[in-house]
Design a protein around this motif. Structure first.
Motif, PDB file in Angstrom:
ATOM      1  N   ASP A   8       0.836  -1.211   0.000  1.00 45.19           N
ATOM      2  CA  ASP A   8       0.000   0.000   0.000  1.00 45.19           C
ATOM      3  C   ASP A   8       0.863   1.250   0.000  1.00 45.19           C
ATOM      4  O   ASP A   8       0.561   2.242  -0.694  1.00 45.19           O
ATOM      5  CB  ASP A   8      -0.905   0.015   1.230  1.00 45.19           C
ATOM      6  N   VAL A   9       1.943   1.244   0.785  1.00 46.57           N
ATOM      7  CA  VAL A   9       2.828   2.410   0.848  1.00 46.57           C
ATOM      8  C   VAL A   9       3.506   2.627  -0.508  1.00 46.57           C
ATOM      9  O   VAL A   9       3.627   3.768  -0.969  1.00 46.57           O
ATOM     10  CB  VAL A   9       3.885   2.238   1.955  1.00 46.57           C
ATOM     11  N   GLU A  10       3.907   1.561  -1.157  1.00 46.74           N
ATOM     12  CA  GLU A  10       4.530   1.698  -2.473  1.00 46.74           C
ATOM     13  C   GLU A  10       3.521   2.216  -3.495  1.00 46.74           C
ATOM     14  O   GLU A  10       3.858   3.040  -4.351  1.00 46.74           O
ATOM     15  CB  GLU A  10       5.133   0.369  -2.917  1.00 46.74           C
ATOM     16  N   ALA A  11       2.273   1.757  -3.407  1.00 50.42           N
ATOM     17  CA  ALA A  11       1.239   2.265  -4.301  1.00 50.42           C
ATOM     18  C   ALA A  11       0.994   3.755  -4.055  1.00 50.42           C
ATOM     19  O   ALA A  11       0.769   4.529  -5.000  1.00 50.42           O
ATOM     20  CB  ALA A  11      -0.056   1.476  -4.117  1.00 50.42           C
ATOM     21  N   LEU A  12       1.050   4.173  -2.796  1.00 49.27           N
ATOM     22  CA  LEU A  12       0.899   5.577  -2.464  1.00 49.27           C
ATOM     23  C   LEU A  12       2.054   6.395  -3.033  1.00 49.27           C
ATOM     24  O   LEU A  12       1.847   7.480  -3.604  1.00 49.27           O
ATOM     25  CB  LEU A  12       0.825   5.747  -0.951  1.00 49.27           C
ATOM     26  N   ARG A  13       3.281   5.888  -2.890  1.00 50.82           N
ATOM     27  CA  ARG A  13       4.437   6.609  -3.452  1.00 50.82           C
ATOM     28  C   ARG A  13       4.287   6.789  -4.958  1.00 50.82           C
ATOM     29  O   ARG A  13       4.555   7.847  -5.513  1.00 50.82           O
ATOM     30  CB  ARG A  13       5.736   5.857  -3.145  1.00 50.82           C
ATOM     31  N   ASP A  14       3.834   5.737  -5.617  1.00 46.30           N
ATOM     32  CA  ASP A  14       3.637   5.813  -7.062  1.00 46.30           C
ATOM     33  C   ASP A  14       2.560   6.835  -7.414  1.00 46.30           C
ATOM     34  O   ASP A  14       2.711   7.615  -8.360  1.00 46.30           O
ATOM     35  CB  ASP A  14       3.261   4.431  -7.588  1.00 46.30           C
ATOM     36  N   PHE A  15       1.486   6.870  -6.634  1.00 41.37           N
ATOM     37  CA  PHE A  15       0.431   7.851  -6.864  1.00 41.37           C
ATOM     38  C   PHE A  15       0.959   9.270  -6.695  1.00 41.37           C
ATOM     39  O   PHE A  15       0.618  10.175  -7.466  1.00 41.37           O
ATOM     40  CB  PHE A  15      -0.726   7.607  -5.903  1.00 41.37           C
ATOM     41  N   LEU A  16       1.808   9.469  -5.688  1.00 36.41           N
ATOM     42  CA  LEU A  16       2.368  10.796  -5.437  1.00 36.41           C
ATOM     43  C   LEU A  16       3.363  11.211  -6.513  1.00 36.41           C
ATOM     44  O   LEU A  16       3.718  12.385  -6.613  1.00 36.41           O
ATOM     45  CB  LEU A  16       3.062  10.817  -4.072  1.00 36.41           C
ATOM     46  N   ASP A  17       3.832  10.231  -7.288  1.00 39.07           N
ATOM     47  CA  ASP A  17       4.781  10.471  -8.377  1.00 39.07           C
ATOM     48  C   ASP A  17       6.072  11.112  -7.868  1.00 39.07           C
ATOM     49  O   ASP A  17       6.558  12.106  -8.395  1.00 39.07           O
ATOM     50  CB  ASP A  17       4.145  11.345  -9.458  1.00 39.07           C
ATOM     51  N   VAL A  18       6.616  10.512  -6.803  1.00 36.48           N
ATOM     52  CA  VAL A  18       7.897  10.959  -6.252  1.00 36.48           C
ATOM     53  C   VAL A  18       8.881   9.805  -6.297  1.00 36.48           C
ATOM     54  O   VAL A  18       8.501   8.628  -6.226  1.00 36.48           O
ATOM     55  CB  VAL A  18       7.756  11.473  -4.806  1.00 36.48           C
ATOM     56  N   GLU A  19      10.157  10.125  -6.411  1.00 37.60           N
ATOM     57  CA  GLU A  19      11.184   9.093  -6.505  1.00 37.60           C
ATOM     58  C   GLU A  19      11.424   8.413  -5.164  1.00 37.60           C
ATOM     59  O   GLU A  19      11.650   7.197  -5.104  1.00 37.60           O
ATOM     60  CB  GLU A  19      12.497   9.702  -7.023  1.00 37.60           C
TER      61      GLU A  19
END
Length: 304
Positions: free
Chosen positions: A92-103
């Motif tokens: 879930d955290v990785e999906a959130l990072r991807d949604f935020l579009d941050v490295e």
């Protein structure tokens, strides 16, 4: 930028990794954002944001984990409640990072949330700037023993650890459910709320401060998440063997009055993850007891 996110402050309710996740973004984009991972398990990010959010001087994402707080119910996720585990929460955290579009992100995990933060950093080192834990829980059979010791002392009962008997009776090669037996014995002596309150808070005022914030947020529940994780063997989980695999800087902010974490749980992270540890005159929620000291410790962990 991601079509669904433009970097702006705001409240979001998004379907990510098969779950409806509630999160709030605060602050200007730039440096890797903090993703706050609350404890519980099954609590929420409201009280931390309400009581301390304004002191954070970079972009921060306040996430209610799946099934928790203002996020959707576990039964409405694609995975369902029966499969909730650490793997899913990290995904879930990785999906959130991807949604935020941050490295990269800075996982900031509190209590049980520290486990998610550490495992995210272990699995995704290139996506993690650094990991910060506050009063981490990483060895649950040991935590169960601490709870049983405290419950026994408060009831004036002799401390009897069921572990020896269980291990002696277990067939060779099998690992008995020591943590579960300890926690069952502890909660038979003293209810979970009273026991955790006795171990986690520096004083009565701090506990009332948090309870007032919780009442203001009108967020209750979390039992579904706790039950699902317990059914997956939470109280038998020992994370320390994985700590040595971490390749990102690890920081611990500990409250000296939080006996669920300090010193035993903190020591695991310090020794095996080579973590930098700051100990405050505080309990499980150090921003309640000394907001300035916690802000300084957090700033140091972010910028060192």
């Amino acid at each position: 930028m991601n079509a669904e996110f433009n970097g702006a402050d705001g409240v979001y309710f998004e379907r990510l990794n098969g779950a409806d996740l509630h999160f709030e973004v605060q602050g200007e984009p730039g440096e890797p954002p903090i993703v706050f991972l609350h404890g519980g398990p099954g609590y929420n990010s409201y009280s931390f944001q309400a009581l301390f959010g304004d002191r954070i001087e970079r972009q921060v994402v306040f996430l209610d984990q799946r099934g928790s707080g203002r996020s959707g119910a576990l039964e409405d996720t694609e995975q369902g409640a029966d499969t909730l585990d650490l793997d899913t929460l990290v995904a879930d955290v990785e999906a959130l990072r991807d949604f935020l579009d941050v490295e990269q992100i800075v996982p900031l995990g509190h209590g049980f949330g520290a486990l998610i933060a550490l495992e995210y950093a272990r699995r995704h080192p290139t996506r993690t700037s650094r990991v910060i834990t506050v009063n981490p829980w990483v060895h649950f059979p040991d935590l169960a023993r601490t709870l049983l010791e405290e419950a026994s002392a408060r009831r004036g009962a002799p401390f009897t650890d069921p572990a020896d008997e269980l291990r002696a009776a277990a067939p060779e090669g099998q690992h008995p459910a020591v943590g579960g037996a300890r926690i069952e014995a502890a909660f038979a002596l003293l209810n979970a709320r009273d026991l955790l309150n006795a171990l986690q808070f520096r004083d009565h005022a701090s506990r009332m401060h948090l309870e007032f914030s919780d009442a203001e947020g009108q967020l209750i529940g979390g039992g579904e998440v706790q039950e699902a994780l317990v059914n997956q063997g939470l109280w038998e989980f020992e994370y320390p063997p994985f700590l040595a695999e971490l390749r990102r800087p690890v920081f611990v902010i500990a409250g000296a009055h939080d006996r669920t974490s300090y010193p035993e749980q903190v020591q695991w992270v310090a020794d095996l993850a080579d973590a930098d540890v700051t100990v405050l005159d505080a309990g499980h929620y150090p921003w309640l007891d000394d907001e300035d000291a916690f802000a300084e410790a957090l700033g140091d962990a972010l910028n060192r």
